[in-house]
Write an enzyme that holds these catalytic residues in place. Structure first.
Site, PDB file in Angstrom:
ATOM      1  N   CYS A  33       0.938  -1.417  -0.061  1.00  0.00           N
ATOM      2  CA  CYS A  33       0.083  -0.139   0.087  1.00  0.00           C
ATOM      3  C   CYS A  33       0.700   1.343   0.043  1.00  0.00           C
ATOM      4  O   CYS A  33       2.092   1.175   0.571  1.00  0.00           O
ATOM      5  CB  CYS A  33      -0.960   0.008   1.341  1.00  0.00           C
ATOM      6  SG  CYS A  33      -1.882  -1.527   1.401  1.00  0.00           S
ATOM      7  N   ARG A  48       2.751   0.624  -5.517  1.00  0.00           N
ATOM      8  CA  ARG A  48       2.523  -0.179  -4.505  1.00  0.00           C
ATOM      9  C   ARG A  48       1.195  -0.734  -4.321  1.00  0.00           C
ATOM     10  O   ARG A  48       0.928  -1.482  -3.218  1.00  0.00           O
ATOM     11  CB  ARG A  48       2.973   0.706  -3.284  1.00  0.00           C
ATOM     12  CG  ARG A  48       4.307   1.373  -3.300  1.00  0.00           C
ATOM     13  CD  ARG A  48       4.253   2.668  -2.327  1.00  0.00           C
ATOM     14  NE  ARG A  48       4.458   1.958  -0.970  1.00  0.00           N
ATOM     15  CZ  ARG A  48       5.551   1.796  -0.248  1.00  0.00           C
ATOM     16  NH1 ARG A  48       6.517   1.808  -0.936  1.00  0.00           N
ATOM     17  NH2 ARG A  48       5.386   1.147   0.858  1.00  0.00           N
ATOM     18  N   TRP A  92      -3.222  -1.943  -1.622  1.00  0.00           N
ATOM     19  CA  TRP A  92      -2.925  -3.655  -2.156  1.00  0.00           C
ATOM     20  C   TRP A  92      -3.279  -4.557  -1.002  1.00  0.00           C
ATOM     21  O   TRP A  92      -2.830  -4.460   0.046  1.00  0.00           O
ATOM     22  CB  TRP A  92      -1.406  -3.884  -2.503  1.00  0.00           C
ATOM     23  CG  TRP A  92      -1.067  -4.956  -3.119  1.00  0.00           C
ATOM     24  CD1 TRP A  92      -1.098  -5.247  -4.552  1.00  0.00           C
ATOM     25  CD2 TRP A  92      -0.682  -6.204  -2.490  1.00  0.00           C
ATOM     26  NE1 TRP A  92      -0.462  -6.408  -4.693  1.00  0.00           N
ATOM     27  CE2 TRP A  92      -0.697  -7.095  -3.968  1.00  0.00           C
ATOM     28  CE3 TRP A  92      -0.650  -6.814  -1.363  1.00  0.00           C
ATOM     29  CZ2 TRP A  92      -0.301  -8.435  -3.691  1.00  0.00           C
ATOM     30  CZ3 TRP A  92      -0.622  -8.262  -1.272  1.00  0.00           C
ATOM     31  CH2 TRP A  92      -0.222  -9.062  -2.303  1.00  0.00           C
ATOM     32  N   ASN A 131      -0.244   1.112   6.065  1.00  0.00           N
ATOM     33  CA  ASN A 131       0.591   0.076   5.134  1.00  0.00           C
ATOM     34  C   ASN A 131       1.025  -0.835   6.223  1.00  0.00           C
ATOM     35  O   ASN A 131       1.776  -0.319   7.376  1.00  0.00           O
ATOM     36  CB  ASN A 131       1.597   0.979   4.470  1.00  0.00           C
ATOM     37  CG  ASN A 131       2.595   0.207   3.723  1.00  0.00           C
ATOM     38  OD1 ASN A 131       2.199  -0.893   3.511  1.00  0.00           O
ATOM     39  ND2 ASN A 131       3.778   0.790   3.590  1.00  0.00           N
ATOM     40  N   GLY A 132       0.758  -2.100   6.228  1.00  0.00           N
ATOM     41  CA  GLY A 132       1.551  -3.119   6.885  1.00  0.00           C
ATOM     42  C   GLY A 132       0.412  -4.144   7.388  1.00  0.00           C
ATOM     43  O   GLY A 132      -0.574  -4.402   6.840  1.00  0.00           O
ATOM     44  N   GLU A 136      24.870 -18.919   2.135  1.00  0.00           N
ATOM     45  CA  GLU A 136      24.590 -17.530   1.913  1.00  0.00           C
ATOM     46  C   GLU A 136      25.333 -16.523   2.496  1.00  0.00           C
ATOM     47  O   GLU A 136      25.733 -15.467   1.852  1.00  0.00           O
ATOM     48  CB  GLU A 136      22.910 -17.364   2.020  1.00  0.00           C
ATOM     49  CG  GLU A 136      22.474 -15.828   1.764  1.00  0.00           C
ATOM     50  CD  GLU A 136      22.414 -15.520   0.366  1.00  0.00           C
ATOM     51  OE1 GLU A 136      23.063 -16.080  -0.605  1.00  0.00           O
ATOM     52  OE2 GLU A 136      22.327 -14.203   0.004  1.00  0.00           O
ATOM     53  N   LYS A 154      27.459 -13.787   0.291  1.00  0.00           N
ATOM     54  CA  LYS A 154      27.133 -12.419   0.595  1.00  0.00           C
ATOM     55  C   LYS A 154      28.451 -11.766   0.850  1.00  0.00           C
ATOM     56  O   LYS A 154      29.093 -10.753   0.252  1.00  0.00           O
ATOM     57  CB  LYS A 154      26.351 -12.099   1.780  1.00  0.00           C
ATOM     58  CG  LYS A 154      25.364 -11.237   1.716  1.00  0.00           C
ATOM     59  CD  LYS A 154      24.184 -11.159   0.652  1.00  0.00           C
ATOM     60  CE  LYS A 154      24.320 -11.602  -0.701  1.00  0.00           C
ATOM     61  NZ  LYS A 154      23.225 -12.178  -1.337  1.00  0.00           N
ATOM     62  N   GLU A 175      31.293 -11.780  -2.120  1.00  0.00           N
ATOM     63  CA  GLU A 175      30.608 -11.288  -2.945  1.00  0.00           C
ATOM     64  C   GLU A 175      30.915  -9.473  -3.062  1.00  0.00           C
ATOM     65  O   GLU A 175      31.342  -9.008  -4.150  1.00  0.00           O
ATOM     66  CB  GLU A 175      29.267 -11.119  -3.181  1.00  0.00           C
ATOM     67  CG  GLU A 175      28.620 -12.039  -4.235  1.00  0.00           C
ATOM     68  CD  GLU A 175      27.000 -12.041  -4.232  1.00  0.00           C
ATOM     69  OE1 GLU A 175      26.455 -12.089  -5.371  1.00  0.00           O
ATOM     70  OE2 GLU A 175      26.468 -11.958  -3.091  1.00  0.00           O
ATOM     71  N   HIS A 180      35.775 -32.747   9.211  1.00  0.00           N
ATOM     72  CA  HIS A 180      36.400 -33.372   7.747  1.00  0.00           C
ATOM     73  C   HIS A 180      37.200 -32.737   6.893  1.00  0.00           C
ATOM     74  O   HIS A 180      37.215 -32.915   5.658  1.00  0.00           O
ATOM     75  CB  HIS A 180      35.009 -34.347   7.276  1.00  0.00           C
ATOM     76  CG  HIS A 180      34.315 -35.053   8.154  1.00  0.00           C
ATOM     77  ND1 HIS A 180      34.840 -36.322   8.522  1.00  0.00           N
ATOM     78  CD2 HIS A 180      33.074 -34.897   8.638  1.00  0.00           C
ATOM     79  CE1 HIS A 180      33.819 -36.828   9.206  1.00  0.00           C
ATOM     80  NE2 HIS A 180      32.874 -35.942   9.157  1.00  0.00           N
ATOM     81  N   LYS A 189      23.930  -8.159 -12.259  1.00  0.00           N
ATOM     82  CA  LYS A 189      22.585  -8.323 -11.543  1.00  0.00           C
ATOM     83  C   LYS A 189      22.082  -9.648 -12.187  1.00  0.00           C
ATOM     84  O   LYS A 189      21.241 -10.442 -11.676  1.00  0.00           O
ATOM     85  CB  LYS A 189      21.828  -7.184 -11.567  1.00  0.00           C
ATOM     86  CG  LYS A 189      20.550  -7.162 -10.636  1.00  0.00           C
ATOM     87  CD  LYS A 189      20.742  -7.278  -9.169  1.00  0.00           C
ATOM     88  CE  LYS A 189      19.658  -7.523  -8.544  1.00  0.00           C
ATOM     89  NZ  LYS A 189      19.960  -8.208  -7.049  1.00  0.00           N
TER      90      LYS A 189
HETATM   91  C1  G6P Z   1      23.841 -13.331 -10.086  1.00  0.00           C
HETATM   92  C2  G6P Z   1      23.485 -12.165  -9.012  1.00  0.00           C
HETATM   93  C3  G6P Z   1      23.012 -12.945  -7.700  1.00  0.00           C
HETATM   94  C4  G6P Z   1      21.881 -13.820  -7.892  1.00  0.00           C
HETATM   95  C5  G6P Z   1      22.066 -14.850  -9.329  1.00  0.00           C
HETATM   96  C6  G6P Z   1      20.840 -15.428  -9.745  1.00  0.00           C
HETATM   97  O1  G6P Z   1      25.028 -14.152  -9.922  1.00  0.00           O
HETATM   98  O2  G6P Z   1      24.821 -11.665  -8.625  1.00  0.00           O
HETATM   99  O3  G6P Z   1      22.710 -12.005  -6.829  1.00  0.00           O
HETATM  100  O4  G6P Z   1      21.478 -14.514  -6.772  1.00  0.00           O
HETATM  101  O5  G6P Z   1      22.628 -14.169 -10.242  1.00  0.00           O
HETATM  102  O6  G6P Z   1      19.979 -14.467 -10.244  1.00  0.00           O
HETATM  103  P1  G6P Z   1      18.369 -14.764 -10.607  1.00  0.00           P
HETATM  104  O7  G6P Z   1      17.854 -13.422 -11.232  1.00  0.00           O
HETATM  105  O8  G6P Z   1      18.288 -15.745 -11.340  1.00  0.00           O
HETATM  106  O9  G6P Z   1      17.784 -14.748  -9.030  1.00  0.00           O
END
Ligand code: G6P
Length: 606
Positions: free
Chosen positions: A2, A27, A74, A98-99, A479, A483, A486, A502, A601
């Site tokens: 919203c 939104r 929404w 909103n929420g 992950e 992160k 990266e 191991h 991206k």
């Molecule tokens: C790239 C991005 C990651 C993402 C991956 C998959 O490596 O840097 O952040 O997780 O692609 O992208 P997708 O759009 O398929 O989630």
């Protein structure tokens, strides 16, 4: 999802409210509405559907007030009808929201018993009657709202105006964003700075727990403890940019902080709030008879899928095969007849994921995809789309898209479990309730950011970092390491805690920080044993848990405390600290956080 606006102006504000709402229509556009204070009375107009319907209604029957609030909806609680459209109001007060108000059912019962009559099916109306009730005790709007806020549970943003108060608007923020705009003898309120761009670029962003009292002269802001605080006014670039960083230094920081809100949006897409159960599109399959689910994705989306595997196998008792798309596409894997293949992708364009999708289609699989971009190729080639409502994600390192993918997977788990009878209606309600509390818990995790800055200072000196997790926390360890490497370029590896002995234990010495994701779940004690193995070899431990600092039984380099939550929802919550650790370490290292080297991206090549 919203959008909220509010204006204290010198001319009738309806036209400008509509203008601001138009910029918030992204939104949601299930309905829209405006309320203004006219000669001391509250007047409102609402209309189902797009904003143009409201515009037409106001054209026929204008609103003249110079103080007003507006909303574009929404739908979460209650169908997208005019009755459920905001603003909601009593004779004394009108509210846009909103929420999610988590405790709306109990508030509704309490207030109904006191004689309040509810017109809509929304959670928001409970706020209206709560404030009205407080006003009947003491006719002081500020006190009434402060009292009411203390009784609300959930994550929300509110804009409130009052009968008899032409120069007053109150705003409150918990979890959902809210910006105040400063004009000349006028003040504005909006879900984001983009909404306010035509009127002012001088913006103050409210912080978590803030309540703001607006008059035409300015705003007084009170923090969660009720202390008067100063929040800076910044000059927003929103007028020239479609996507704005707000008052954050990087898009990644903004996207991390948007999570309580976008998780609410994603959950409300899949959960019937009034019934407390999941409500998904028809997957075109007999879910009670699924022999196997095949999940495939890349990068962060793959780790979301790995969490999904743990959830689906534990709660819905269906075997799940998962592989990174670049491997599955060439493995010539046999797939069960009429099986379900599930793809997870933020962009919906990742080449490897798309290739596996096409392979699975050829093998006669039913194709479902969890995507953030509904017009993407993966979405278009799927039989069923399960959208995430994360909004545009600009930072290359995925954050809010990841947790929204988890939210969609959590709902899917409940859906399959229900169909197979492995999740009873009572358990479904319990797990749904747990999910609805996630936005609030996430906001709590973000409250103390200084601890991450401090930790980042030490982590930035490390050459290698290990991340450990067991069970459903293992994908989070993976992950967390992804992160960190990266965006900070520090070498980091995620391991299943039980695998430590191991091999990776050979790396442990006093220069290798080991970050352990260890909520108090049924595997906690086993993880603690692994922590002690690290400590015994001089390793420096950073514990992320909801337990006490001494629950690890050894000295810690740092302890990041996460609120107690339903264990089912832990992956969503524990995602936030690992994002903040990576973000602050990268800032400390001075890297290009939003566009780290060598990455993209959307990876549309093999
Ligand atoms: C790239 C991005 C990651 C993402 C991956 C998959 O490596 O840097 O952040 O997780 O692609 O992208 P997708 O759009 O398929 O989630």
């Amino acid at each position: 999802m919203c959008g909220i606006v509010g204006i204290l102006g010198s001319q009738p504000v309806a036209h400008d409210l509509i203008d601001a709402l138009r910029r918030l229509e992204y939104r949601g556009y299930d309905s829209a509405g405006i309320a203004t204070v006219e000669n001391g009375h509250l007047e409102r107009r609402r209309a189902e559907g797009k904003l143009r319907n409201l515009e037409q209604r106001i054209g026929e029957d204008p609103l003249k007030g110079k103080t007003g609030i507006g909303h574009t909806r929404w739908a979460t609680h209650g169908k997208p009808t005019e009755t459920n459209a905001h603003p909601h109001m009593s004779e004394k007060v009108s509210v846009v929201h909103n929420g999610i108000i988590e405790n709306f059912r109990s508030l509704r019962e309490e207030l109904t018993a006191k004689g309040h009559v509810f017109d809509s099916d929304t959670d928001t109306e409970a706020v209206v009657h709560l404030i009205t009730e407080e006003l009947s005790r003491a006719d002081d709007p500020i006190e009434a709202v402060s009292e009411a806020l203390q009784k609300l549970e959930g994550a929300f943003a509110l804009g409130i105006v009052f009968a008899g108060h032409d120069d007053l608007m109150i705003a409150a923020r918990r979890g959902s964003p809210l910006a105040i705009g400063h004009g000349d003898d006028a003040m504005y309120l909006g879900s984001d700075a983009i909404a306010l761009a035509p009127f002012t670029n001088k913006i103050t962003y409210l912080e978590e727990g803030d309540m703001a009292v607006l008059t035409r002269k300015g705003a007084e802001i009170f923090d969660a403890e009720g202390e008067k605080v100063e929040r800076p006014a910044v000059i927003s670039q929103a007028s020239s940019l479609l996507v704005d960083k707000g008052n954050h230094r990087h898009f990644m920081a903004k996207e991390i902080h948007e999570q309580p809100e976008v998780i609410s949006h994603t959950l409300s897409h899949y959960i019937d709030m009034a019934e407390g159960r999941v409500d998904y599109p028809d997957l075109g399959l007999d879910l009670s008879d699924l022999s196997r689910i095949t999940i495939s994705a890349c990068g962060t989306a793959y780790y979301a899928g790995l969490v999904g595997k743990y959830w689906i196998e534990k709660y819905a008792r269906v075997p799940v095969e998962i592989d990174v798309a670049s491997e599955l596409r060439y493995r010539e894997a046999p797939l069960p007849k009429d099986g379900l293949a599930l793809f997870i992708s933020q962009s919906g364009e990742t080449a490897d994921t798309l290739a596996v999708l096409r392979y699975c289609k050829e093998q006669g699989q039913r194709i479902a995809s969890i995507v953030n971009v509904r017009t993407s190729t993966i979405a278009r080639e799927s039989d069923v789309i399960l959208p995430t409502l994360a909004g545009p994600e600009i930072g290359v390192a995925s954050t809010k898209a990841f947790t929204c993918q988890l939210a969609a997977l959590a709902g899917l788990t409940l859906l399959i479990g229900r169909a197979r009878g492995t999740i009873s209606p009572e358990l479904e309600q319990e797990l749904v309730q747990g999910l609805l509390e996630v936005p609030r818990h996430m906001a709590e995790v973000m409250a103390d950011e200084a601890q991450y800055e401090k930790l980042a200072h030490d982590l930035s000196k490390a050459r290698d970092v290990l991340y450990l997790g067991r069970g459903i926390n293992y994908p989070l360890a993976l992950e967390g390491a992804l992160k960190l490497k990266e965006i900070s370029y520090i070498h980091a590896e995620g391991y299943a805690a039980g695998e430590l002995k191991h091999g990776p234990i050979a790396l442990i010495d006093e220069n290798v920080p080991v970050i352990v994701v260890a909520p108090s779940d049924d595997l906690h004690d086993k993880t603690v044993s692994n922590v002690q193995e690290v400590a015994a070899r001089g390793g420096k431990i950073i514990l992320i848990s909801n337990g006490d600092e001494d629950s690890a039984g050894c000295e810690l380099m740092a302890h990041i405390r996460v609120p107690d939550a339903h264990p089912f929802t832990n992956p969503l919550l524990y995602a936030v600290p690992i994002q903040l650790i990576a973000y602050h370490t990268a800032v400390q290292m001075g890297t290009d956080v939003d566009q780290p080297r060598n990455l993209a991206k959307s990876v549309t090549v093999e």
